[in-house]
Write a protein that holds these residues in place. Structure first.
Motif, PDB file in Angstrom:
ATOM      1  N   MET A   1       0.867  -1.338  -0.094  1.00 16.72           N
ATOM      2  CA  MET A   1      -0.193  -0.107   0.272  1.00 16.72           C
ATOM      3  C   MET A   1       0.926   1.290   0.242  1.00 16.72           C
ATOM      4  N   THR A   2       0.759   2.112  -0.905  1.00 14.51           N
ATOM      5  CA  THR A   2       1.303   3.406  -1.145  1.00 14.51           C
ATOM      6  C   THR A   2       0.567   4.534  -0.324  1.00 14.51           C
ATOM      7  N   ARG A   3       0.897   5.248   0.574  1.00 12.26           N
ATOM      8  CA  ARG A   3       0.150   6.305   1.168  1.00 12.26           C
ATOM      9  C   ARG A   3       0.871   7.464   0.582  1.00 12.26           C
ATOM     10  N   SER A   4       0.168   8.128  -0.555  1.00  8.34           N
ATOM     11  CA  SER A   4       0.452   9.238  -1.256  1.00  8.34           C
ATOM     12  C   SER A   4      -0.577  10.220  -1.732  1.00  8.34           C
ATOM     13  N   ALA A   5      -0.367  11.391  -1.867  1.00  9.39           N
ATOM     14  CA  ALA A   5      -1.484  12.289  -2.528  1.00  9.39           C
ATOM     15  C   ALA A   5      -0.692  13.336  -2.984  1.00  9.39           C
ATOM     16  N   SER A   6      -1.307  14.129  -4.018  1.00 11.60           N
ATOM     17  CA  SER A   6      -0.746  15.334  -4.538  1.00 11.60           C
ATOM     18  C   SER A   6      -1.636  16.461  -4.607  1.00 11.60           C
ATOM     19  N   ILE A   7      -1.345  17.590  -4.972  1.00  7.96           N
ATOM     20  CA  ILE A   7      -2.313  18.815  -5.157  1.00  7.96           C
ATOM     21  C   ILE A   7      -1.740  19.962  -5.890  1.00  7.96           C
ATOM     22  N   THR A   8      -2.460  20.484  -6.448  1.00  4.86           N
ATOM     23  CA  THR A   8      -1.890  21.851  -7.244  1.00  4.86           C
ATOM     24  C   THR A   8      -3.102  22.909  -6.729  1.00  4.86           C
ATOM     25  N   ARG A   9      -2.610  23.847  -6.217  1.00  6.85           N
ATOM     26  CA  ARG A   9      -3.195  25.218  -5.747  1.00  6.85           C
ATOM     27  C   ARG A   9      -2.731  26.395  -6.364  1.00  6.85           C
ATOM     28  N   LYS A  10      -3.639  27.269  -7.107  1.00  8.18           N
ATOM     29  CA  LYS A  10      -3.479  28.439  -7.698  1.00  8.18           C
ATOM     30  C   LYS A  10      -4.094  29.432  -7.202  1.00  8.18           C
TER      31      LYS A  10
ATOM     32  N   GLU B   1       2.384  23.296  -6.623  1.00  5.12           N
ATOM     33  CA  GLU B   1       2.230  21.875  -6.715  1.00  5.12           C
ATOM     34  C   GLU B   1       3.047  20.961  -5.771  1.00  5.12           C
ATOM     35  N   LEU B   2       2.540  20.067  -5.112  1.00  7.91           N
ATOM     36  CA  LEU B   2       3.102  19.485  -3.937  1.00  7.91           C
ATOM     37  C   LEU B   2       2.705  17.879  -4.099  1.00  7.91           C
ATOM     38  N   ALA B   3       3.557  17.323  -3.767  1.00  5.25           N
ATOM     39  CA  ALA B   3       3.110  15.557  -3.731  1.00  5.25           C
ATOM     40  C   ALA B   3       4.105  15.132  -2.504  1.00  5.25           C
ATOM     41  N   LEU B   4       3.138  14.112  -1.708  1.00  2.00           N
ATOM     42  CA  LEU B   4       3.870  13.580  -0.522  1.00  2.00           C
ATOM     43  C   LEU B   4       3.681  12.236  -0.512  1.00  2.00           C
ATOM     44  N   THR B   5       4.658  11.210  -0.243  1.00  2.00           N
ATOM     45  CA  THR B   5       4.392   9.899  -0.060  1.00  2.00           C
ATOM     46  C   THR B   5       4.960   9.656   1.450  1.00  2.00           C
TER      47      THR B   5
ATOM     48  N   ILE C   1      -0.435  24.861   3.921  1.00  2.00           N
ATOM     49  CA  ILE C   1      -1.845  24.556   3.510  1.00  2.00           C
ATOM     50  C   ILE C   1      -2.010  23.240   2.723  1.00  2.00           C
ATOM     51  N   CYS C   2      -1.122  23.130   1.571  1.00  5.24           N
ATOM     52  CA  CYS C   2      -1.019  22.213   0.724  1.00  5.24           C
ATOM     53  C   CYS C   2      -0.387  20.912   1.560  1.00  5.24           C
ATOM     54  N   LEU C   3       0.373  21.029   2.305  1.00  5.45           N
ATOM     55  CA  LEU C   3       1.162  19.793   2.844  1.00  5.45           C
ATOM     56  C   LEU C   3       0.335  19.115   3.774  1.00  5.45           C
ATOM     57  N   GLY C   4      -0.668  20.097   4.628  1.00  9.98           N
ATOM     58  CA  GLY C   4      -1.532  19.560   5.417  1.00  9.98           C
ATOM     59  C   GLY C   4      -2.429  18.749   4.732  1.00  9.98           C
ATOM     60  N   GLN C   5      -3.129  19.305   3.556  1.00 14.24           N
ATOM     61  CA  GLN C   5      -4.267  18.742   2.992  1.00 14.24           C
ATOM     62  C   GLN C   5      -3.541  17.355   2.130  1.00 14.24           C
ATOM     63  N   VAL C   6      -2.702  17.428   2.000  1.00 17.32           N
ATOM     64  CA  VAL C   6      -1.882  16.037   1.123  1.00 17.32           C
ATOM     65  C   VAL C   6      -1.704  14.722   2.346  1.00 17.32           C
ATOM     66  N   LEU C   7      -1.344  15.498   3.295  1.00 14.06           N
ATOM     67  CA  LEU C   7      -1.034  14.497   4.598  1.00 14.06           C
ATOM     68  C   LEU C   7      -2.571  13.944   5.114  1.00 14.06           C
ATOM     69  N   ARG C   8      -3.342  14.599   5.313  1.00 11.53           N
ATOM     70  CA  ARG C   8      -4.818  13.998   5.405  1.00 11.53           C
ATOM     71  C   ARG C   8      -5.211  13.095   4.269  1.00 11.53           C
ATOM     72  N   GLU C   9      -5.006  13.523   2.994  1.00 10.95           N
ATOM     73  CA  GLU C   9      -5.407  12.839   1.929  1.00 10.95           C
ATOM     74  C   GLU C   9      -4.699  11.345   1.900  1.00 10.95           C
ATOM     75  N   ALA C  10      -3.509  11.366   2.192  1.00  6.54           N
ATOM     76  CA  ALA C  10      -2.647  10.226   2.091  1.00  6.54           C
ATOM     77  C   ALA C  10      -2.779   9.270   3.258  1.00  6.54           C
ATOM     78  N   LEU C  11      -3.168   9.930   4.221  1.00  5.19           N
ATOM     79  CA  LEU C  11      -3.645   8.938   5.486  1.00  5.19           C
ATOM     80  C   LEU C  11      -4.929   8.184   5.230  1.00  5.19           C
ATOM     81  N   GLY C  12      -5.721   8.635   4.348  1.00  4.14           N
ATOM     82  CA  GLY C  12      -7.040   7.923   3.784  1.00  4.14           C
ATOM     83  C   GLY C  12      -7.926   7.844   5.335  1.00  4.14           C
ATOM     84  N   ASP C  13      -8.284   6.316   5.504  1.00  5.28           N
ATOM     85  CA  ASP C  13      -9.112   6.315   6.761  1.00  5.28           C
ATOM     86  C   ASP C  13      -8.385   6.144   8.105  1.00  5.28           C
TER      87      ASP C  13
END
Length: 195
Positions: free
Chosen positions: A1-10, A17-21, A73-85
């Motif tokens: 399982m790869t816990r990762s997420a990315s976001i683009t915020r303009k 553009e930020l991506a976290l694994t 903001i972006c790092l927080g959002q991708v961390l939350r998304e990558a953690l899933g449930d």
């Protein structure tokens, strides 16, 4: 399982553009336009064993505020998304990091309840061209968007660079612990049945 997420915020102030694994190797590719934040996020990535890619452009000709805040903001959002449930995670993390004369502690709870408690004094208002008040701004937006409790305690320290660096290293290590999957945990670590 790869816990990762990315976001683009303009916005009218930044383009990020930020991506976290989460389960990474400590690799970073960072272009923030804010050299001190690049340094802090590089060591955050290394000490948390995350993989982090950031390409940020902002109105740094004004100052570093908008870029620093929006990266948080972006790092927080991708961390939350990558953690899933959040099933199986340890949820809590605590790390002490010494750096020469400084000792910093960061404690996190991935609780879905955002709060920042920060007990830190920066002797200098700037490190190079970076306004040290932006550390609080970054951490508050990170905690808010990741929806976590974030407690930052600097027990002592004199050099502002050392204090901030110890905070970011402790943050990384506390998050690494909190996001770790513990095979003993069935479901989410809460009597409520959800986080």
């Amino acid at each position: 399982m790869t816990r990762s997420a990315s976001i683009t915020r303009k916005t009218g102030e930044t383009n990020i553009e930020l991506a976290l694994t989460i389960d990474g190797e400590g690799k970073s590719e960072l272009e923030t336009g804010v050299p001190f934040m690049t340094h802090m996020l590089d060591l955050f990535t290394k000490h948390g064993q995350f993989d982090l890619t950031i390409n940020a452009k902002g109105d740094t000709e004004v100052d570093d505020h908008h870029t620093t805040e929006d990266i948080g903001i972006c790092l927080g959002q991708v961390l939350r998304e990558a953690l899933g449930d959040k099933k199986g995670i340890k949820r809590y993390g605590n790390a002490f990091v010494p750096m020469d004369e400084t000792l910093a502690q960061v404690v996190v709870d991935l609780s879905n309840r955002p709060h920042l408690e920060m007990r830190a004094h920066f002797p200098s208002q700037k490190v190079g061209t970076f306004d040290t008040e932006l550390v609080h701004e970054f951490l508050w937006k990170l905690a808010l968007e990741a929806r976590m409790n974030l407690h930052v305690i600097v027990h002592y320290g004199q050099n502002t660079h050392h204090i901030i660096e110890a905070i970011f290293k402790a943050l990384a290590r506390a998050l690494d612990e909190a996001t770790t999957i513990d095979p003993r945990i069935k479901g989410v670590p809460s009597t409520k049945g959800m986080l």
